[in-house]
Scaffold this motif. Structure first.
Motif, PDB file in Angstrom:
ATOM      1  N   LEU A   1       5.664  -2.105  -8.296  1.00 18.46           N
ATOM      2  CA  LEU A   1       4.245  -2.456  -8.204  1.00 18.46           C
ATOM      3  C   LEU A   1       3.962  -3.745  -8.973  1.00 18.46           C
ATOM      4  O   LEU A   1       3.160  -4.582  -8.531  1.00 18.46           O
ATOM      5  CB  LEU A   1       3.387  -1.311  -8.740  1.00 18.46           C
TER       6      LEU A   1
ATOM      7  N   TRP B   1       0.825  -1.198   0.000  1.00 18.65           N
ATOM      8  CA  TRP B   1       0.000   0.000   0.000  1.00 18.65           C
ATOM      9  C   TRP B   1       0.867   1.259   0.000  1.00 18.65           C
ATOM     10  O   TRP B   1       0.491   2.290  -0.571  1.00 18.65           O
ATOM     11  CB  TRP B   1      -0.935  -0.006   1.205  1.00 18.65           C
TER      12      TRP B   1
ATOM     13  N   VAL C   1       1.570   2.135  -3.512  1.00 20.41           N
ATOM     14  CA  VAL C   1       0.415   2.755  -4.171  1.00 20.41           C
ATOM     15  C   VAL C   1       0.314   4.227  -3.775  1.00 20.41           C
ATOM     16  O   VAL C   1       0.032   5.098  -4.613  1.00 20.41           O
ATOM     17  CB  VAL C   1      -0.883   2.001  -3.815  1.00 20.41           C
TER      18      VAL C   1
ATOM     19  N   ASP D   1      -1.940  -0.855 -11.033  1.00 23.09           N
ATOM     20  CA  ASP D   1      -1.152   0.244 -10.466  1.00 23.09           C
ATOM     21  C   ASP D   1       0.196   0.357 -11.167  1.00 23.09           C
ATOM     22  O   ASP D   1       0.714   1.467 -11.362  1.00 23.09           O
ATOM     23  CB  ASP D   1      -0.957   0.024  -8.971  1.00 23.09           C
TER      24      ASP D   1
END
Length: 822
Positions: A306, A273, A276, A314
């Motif tokens: 990613l 995360w 991201v 992503d």
């Protein structure tokens, strides 16, 4: 059962209840109290691990699971696997998490409640990876189990998860219906989950382009998460807040929130995360157009990172940021290396749009205009198909930032090309797309009907209090709540997936007998006009958009200041001189360069942005000339083909608290003879809507209110409350022609893509062919004679624009505009 074992079971259940309500701190306290009695209870250790992870201490959560594993039996192995899988999700190890849940599910046949929750969590993993079909299968099975077990919270979470899948497929109305359904259960059974579903609703509204509404949802969630100590969800909300700010163009705020989210994810050990969040921050940095070399290099590296984490969508999006940064620096070879031949099967709409935009920009940089047009057109077609799935006008008129950039790129290339048919085509693709779709009536369920009734009653109360000089702030606050609720219910409506094609240049030109069309557009801060007659076409570069907008704003201020007032002579002279200056400035900026093509023709204006508020009839070149203002050439042509019916069924309405309303309506009744005349207490909302449905001509002499912040509730005052723009969409057959003779309800809010909203716009969207209304304050006393002359012209066979030109010729400063087709 011993007293201690009974107490342990009670504490465990209390903790589970708190955890399921979204209250991990309370849950952890109950689990720890149980472990003080039974230190080796595997179920307590397992549940405490979940609570610790939710509170942000995943390391402690894994330690508790390791301790429990040493004590596990065949009956508890499945429980521990599913919990480990959930903790692996929280640290971003999605593949490992899925493997754990796959192993756990066959071992949980005797643990039906845990099985249902595990299916819910596996569905979430599938959804994160873009695997919608297996996610929905797990959610359906979870929902059935939860219903059989009588677990409403778990049913709501399954519905919540289904909404997330619907959002992934682009079905925003279905997603919002599911989120709202889940929220209604959370309100009574799991209040801690309200912040979580608010973040999901924000994501749906972001996808729809409603940035302000998304931010409101997130502001609520961000206030709640510190209180309920849901750390992962808090970080996700911060990330979504960054994405909303990015879409709204607030780059500083976007970078701030993305950095906060990245830091929080890293503290949790969730590198997936965090990556991201870093990608979101990079997108904001790219938008600043500074340090593009560093942005390109970092985005390229992040795309690889990613991809290694299994986040294909992503990864593609980060690669496209790198590509666009390289394009902006003119390094086209490096840019091509970061644009995939085709988007992945799980790529989101936003990523597909970004790929098309990057290819269009690449074409523009390399001089390949054909590629620019091809990819910009394909991107806008994707967006059009997406918008066709929504029924709410609010959602249809919202535009994503990528859609705006695609339209801008295509239009800029067309203006550089200079060929009239090409420029015309891109002007039409760039504006008022919501008119292409078949109108969909808003929901009329009991909840909405009751909310509308309460809003109407309270709005009437607010208006009465204002007139009495004693504003009712509480009633006003409640009106705002109801407007938001009604608007949100409207978002649930789905579109029929159909749209009308744009008019072609040849079709419009053939229809311009004795008429000149001026279609305005803005590009790079400059205004352009495409002037079309049946025989000639000319593309003209005009004034600076900011200069024209400033003159228009000053003109509106002056018109409002002088309207219907007896001012001191000196002040009156100053204001009138200022009005003349602003009209001269607008004439110089908008009409002087195209004057040779006007001749004595009628004129159709297709405005852009702020030009929707120009009182065209006040400009010297337009005084006494029939002028029609239409959202697009396609809209004008559709209405022209329909033809305006001869007035045969008319409605005349006088509203309350307007000195000349009754006199105006009674004068018009003499013009028309028999017809529906609603005065005083007879001018109710219900009676007006019944008479308005399907009539050929309707005239309202009523106070109007243009609501800039919530334009679906722009309104006309009637005897028992307001007739709102929202009500217009409920009509089965819209009136052919409507006149709004008072106030300034001709004003609109113009969204990106020249999508208009307001009372006048609501009538046009619903199918009304022509609306005559004012874009500035009107002198009601002077308007009576103008309106009588206007309607006499209609009865004598004049078309609306001709009748309006004649009626206002002898009365200066009447800012009425004929909208639609005439």
């Amino acid at each position: 059962m011993s007293q201690d074992s009974g107490r342990v079971r009670e504490l465990h259940q209390r903790g589970l209840n708190a955890l399921n309500r979204g209250r991990p701190l309370l849950g952890a306290r109950a689990f720890r109290a149980g472990l003080r009695i039974a230190p080796d209870d595997v179920r307590l250790l397992n549940s405490l691990a979940a609570a610790e992870a939710a509170l942000g201490d995943t390391e402690q959560g894994f330690a508790l699971l390791d301790r429990a594993d040493a004590l596990a039996t065949a009956d508890t192995k499945g429980l521990l696997l599913q919990q480990r899988g959930l903790l692996l999700v929280l640290v971003g190890r999605m593949d490992d998490a899925l493997a754990c849940l796959d192993q756990a599910i066959p071992l949980l046949r005797r643990e039906q409640t845990v099985l249902a929750r595990t299916l819910l969590n596996r569905a979430m993993l599938h959804q994160i990876a873009g695997r919608v079909t297996p996610a929905l299968a797990d959610l359906d099975r979870c929902e059935r189990l939860a219903q059989d077990l009588g677990l409403p919270r778990l049913v709501a979470k399954a519905v919540h998860g289904r909404g997330s899948c619907q959002l992934l497929t682009g079905n925003i109305p279905a997603a919002l219906r599911d989120f709202d359904s889940a929220r209604s259960v959370y309100q009574s059974h799991a209040d801690g989950m309200l912040a979580v579903v608010a973040v999901e609703r924000a994501r749906a509204l972001l996808a729809a382009g409603l940035h302000s509404d998304a931010a409101t949802e997130l502001d609520f969630a961000l206030r709640e998460f510190p209180r309920i100590r849901m750390d992962q969800e808090h970080a996700e909300a911060q990330l979504t807040r960054a994405q909303v700010a990015l879409a709204a163009g607030d780059l500083t705020t976007a970078k701030t929130w993305a950095s906060r989210a990245e830091s929080r994810f890293r503290r949790r050990g969730n590198e997936t995360w965090a990556a991201v969040a870093a990608a979101t921050r990079l997108r904001a940095e790219f938008k600043t157009r500074t340090r593009l070399g560093a942005v390109a290099a970092h985005a390229s590296s992040l795309a690889d990172r990613l991809a290694s984490l299994g986040l294909d969508n992503d990864a593609e999006a980060a690669g496209l940021v790198a590509a666009r940064a390289y394009i902006a620096r003119g390094r086209t070879d490096e840019a091509r290396q970061h644009i995939r031949p085709r988007s992945g099967s799980r790529s989101l709409l936003e990523t597909r749009l970004m790929r098309r935009l990057a290819l269009a920009e690449l074409g523009s940089t390399t001089g390949d205009r054909r590629a620019t047009f091809t990819h910009a057109r394909a991107g806008l077609a994707l967006l059009r198909d997406h918008r066709s799935r929504v029924g709410s006008l609010d959602l249809r008129t919202s535009t994503t930032s990528l859609g705006r950039e695609l339209a801008r790129t295509g239009l800029a290339a067309a203006l550089a090309h200079g060929a009239a048919p090409v420029v015309f085509g891109w002007m039409e693709r760039s504006r008022a797309q919501a008119f292409r779709f078949q109108p969909v009536r808003p929901p009329d369920d009991d909840t909405t009907i009751e909310a509308v009734a309460e809003l109407r009653q309270l709005a009437h109360q607010v208006r009465a209090a204002e007139l009495a000089g004693n504003p009712d702030q509480e009633a006003r606050r409640r009106c705002g709540q109801l407007e938001r609720a009604i608007r949100a219910r409207g978002w649930h409506a789905e579109g029929v997936g159909e749209h009308r094609a744009e008019a072609t240049f040849a079709q419009v030109r053939a229809a311009l007998a004795g008429t000149t069309m001026i279609s305005y557009a803005a590009s790079d801060g400059r205004l352009w006009a495409l002037v079309i007659t049946r025989r000639r076409t000319r593309l003209v570069e005009l004034a600076d958009l900011a200069t024209v907008s400033e003159s228009l704003a000053k003109l509106h201020s002056d018109l409002d200041a002088s309207c219907g007032r007896q001012l001191p002579a000196a002040l009156d002279n100053v204001i009138k001189a200022s009005i003349r200056r602003q009209l001269d400035a607008l004439t110089a900026g908008l009409l002087e360069p195209v004057r040779p093509m006007l001749a004595d023709n009628d004129v159709v204006i297709v405005p852009t942005g702020a030009l929707s508020a120009v009182p065209w009839g006040l400009l010297p070149d337009m005084t006494g000339r029939p002028v029609t203002v239409s959202p697009s050439a396609s809209t004008w042509l559709t209405g022209s083909d329909t033809g305006l019916a001869t007035p045969s069924r008319w409605l005349l309405v006088a509203g309350p608290d307007l000195a000349h309303a009754n006199d105006e309506v009674l004068q018009l009744a003499k013009v028309y003879g028999d017809g529906a005349v609603l005065l005083g207490p007879d001018a109710t909302v219900q009676s007006t809507l019944e008479a308005l449905d399907g009539c050929t001509t309707a005239h309202f002499a009523t106070h109007g209110h243009h609501e800039r912040e919530n334009v679906l509730f722009s309104r006309l005052d009637l005897s028992d409350g307001p007739l709102m723009a929202y009500d217009i969409h409920q009509l089965r057959s819209a009136p052919a022609h409507v006149v709004l003779s008072s106030c300034d309800v001709g004003q609109t809010v113009v969204r990106n893509g020249d999508e208009i909203l307001g009372f006048t716009a609501a009538l046009l969207y619903s199918g009304t062919r022509t609306v005559v209304s004012s874009v500035a304050s009107v002198d009601d006393d002077a308007a009576v004679g103008v309106m009588a002359a206007y309607h006499r012209g209609l009865v004598n066979g004049l078309r609306p624009a001709h009748a309006l030109a004649d009626a206002t010729a002898a009365q200066p400063m009447m800012p009425f505009v004929c909208f639609g087709s005439s």
